[in-house]
Structures are given as structure tokens and as C-alpha cells.
Scaffold this motif. Structure first.
Motif, PDB file in Angstrom:
ATOM      1  N   THR A  51     -29.294  -3.376  28.533  1.00 44.32           N
ATOM      2  CA  THR A  51     -28.613  -4.674  28.430  1.00 44.32           C
ATOM      3  C   THR A  51     -27.204  -4.564  28.974  1.00 44.32           C
ATOM      4  OG1 THR A  51     -29.919  -5.210  26.473  1.00 44.32           O
ATOM      5  CG2 THR A  51     -27.938  -6.513  26.848  1.00 44.32           C
ATOM      6  N   ARG A  52     -26.502  -3.517  28.580  1.00 45.71           N
ATOM      7  CA  ARG A  52     -25.130  -3.319  29.050  1.00 45.71           C
ATOM      8  C   ARG A  52     -25.098  -3.175  30.576  1.00 45.71           C
ATOM      9  NH1 ARG A  52     -20.473  -2.297  26.711  1.00 45.71           N
ATOM     10  NH2 ARG A  52     -21.396  -1.928  24.670  1.00 45.71           N
ATOM     11  N   GLU A  53     -26.035  -2.372  31.116  1.00 44.27           N
ATOM     12  CA  GLU A  53     -26.087  -2.155  32.570  1.00 44.27           C
ATOM     13  C   GLU A  53     -26.407  -3.453  33.309  1.00 44.27           C
ATOM     14  OE1 GLU A  53     -29.068   0.816  32.794  1.00 44.27           O
ATOM     15  OE2 GLU A  53     -27.833   2.326  31.791  1.00 44.27           O
ATOM     16  N   GLY A  54     -27.332  -4.228  32.774  1.00 44.45           N
ATOM     17  CA  GLY A  54     -27.692  -5.494  33.407  1.00 44.45           C
ATOM     18  C   GLY A  54     -26.544  -6.485  33.405  1.00 44.45           C
ATOM     19  N   LEU A  55     -25.818  -6.556  32.300  1.00 47.44           N
ATOM     20  CA  LEU A  55     -24.663  -7.446  32.234  1.00 47.44           C
ATOM     21  C   LEU A  55     -23.565  -6.993  33.183  1.00 47.44           C
ATOM     22  CD1 LEU A  55     -24.387  -8.169  28.392  1.00 47.44           C
ATOM     23  CD2 LEU A  55     -25.139  -9.740  30.192  1.00 47.44           C
TER      24      LEU A  55
END
Length: 160
Positions: A51-55
Motif C-alpha cells: 500500500t505504501r509503495e503504491g501510494l
């Protein structure tokens, strides 16, 4: 005012009930298995750091912890709602509702396309789950449109 027909008379007017064919039951089971796998997929997506990487890719900057948590909660709520709808529509399809079969077909088709587009960025475990989901959904849709299944849904239109 004439009395309503008795239950037995109503059944006679609607015609004989058509037994639910095996492909409809098998499709129902596949939809439930797919919902279970999608639940695993949603939980893994919420629990991992993807999630962090996608954001970060979307924002072009590192996201704050609040943004990451909000995205995880939003993804979990949407995922659980979709799972609930698939299960509800599966039960309605099994009961002979043609509109539910059509809805599952449309949503399943969209799911297949989106999953196939997402394969490039999936990790090994997500790739396996995604491929299994695609096969399950395609098989469930196929079973809903077998000739004996079509007869079952056609008879349901007469019953209603």
C-alpha cells in the motif's frame, strides 16, 4: 372479491418446478471459493507494505502514515463489500434469478480483465492467487451458461 388461489393451484399455474442442475450448484461453489480467495487477497493487500509503495508511485512522494492507514481501511471496506455482493448474487443465482446470473457475469468479466491487467505488478503469491481467481471466475461463468443451466433460468422466469 374472489379468493386468492391456493398454494397448490399457484404452483400448477406456474408450471412444474425445475430442479436445480449440477452446473448451477458447481458455479455457486466456485463463486464462494472465489470469494474466500478474494478475502485472502484483500487481507494480504492490507497487511503487506505494498500500500505504501503504491501510494508513493501515485503521489510521487512518500505518503504519510495517515494516508497509508486511510488507504488500507478504504481498500478493506471496499474489498469486503465486493465479497459480500458476490456472495449475495451467488445465492440469488443459485435460487434461479437470471438477473443475478447476468450481474455475476458482468462483474466477473470486469474482475477477470482487471486481474489480468494487474498481473504484471503482482508478487509471486499474488500472481498465483490472481491466476486461480481468474480461472475460478471463468469456470463459474461458463457453468452458469451451460444448456441445462439456461433451462433452469428460463424456467425461473416463468415461475416468478
Amino acid at each position: 372479491m374472489p379468493a386468492a388461489p391456493a398454494v397448490n393451484e399457484q404452483q400448477e399455474l406456474a408450471g412444474p418446478a425445475v430442479a436445480r442442475p449440477k452446473p448451477v450448484d458447481n458455479s455457486f461453489v466456485l463463486w464462494l471459493i472465489g470469494a474466500g480467495l478474494y478475502l485472502v487477497f484483500v487481507i494480504l493487500g492490507t497487511a503487506t507494505g505494498s500500500t505504501r509503495e503504491g501510494l508513493e508511485r501515485s503521489f510521487g512522494r512518500p505518503p504519510t502514515d495517515a494516508e497509508v492507514n486511510t488507504a488500507k481501511i478504504f481498500g478493506l471496506v471496499i474489498g469486503l463489500a465486493m465479497i459480500g455482493l458476490f456472495v449475495l448474487f451467488a445465492f440469488m443465482m443459485r435460487a434461479g434469478r437470471n438477473w443475478a446470473r447476468i450481474t455475476l457475469t458482468v462483474l466477473g468479466g470486469i474482475s477477470i480483465v482487471l486481474n489480468l491487467f494487474g498481473i504484471r505488478s503482482a508478487g509471486a503469491l499474488n500472481l498465483i492467487i490472481t491466476l486461480v481467481l481468474v480461472v475460478l471466475v471463468a469456470a463459474a461463468i461458463y457453468l452458469m451458461y451451460r444448456p441445462e443451466s439456461n433451462n433452469y433460468f428460463s424456467a425461473g422466469r416463468v415461475r416468478q
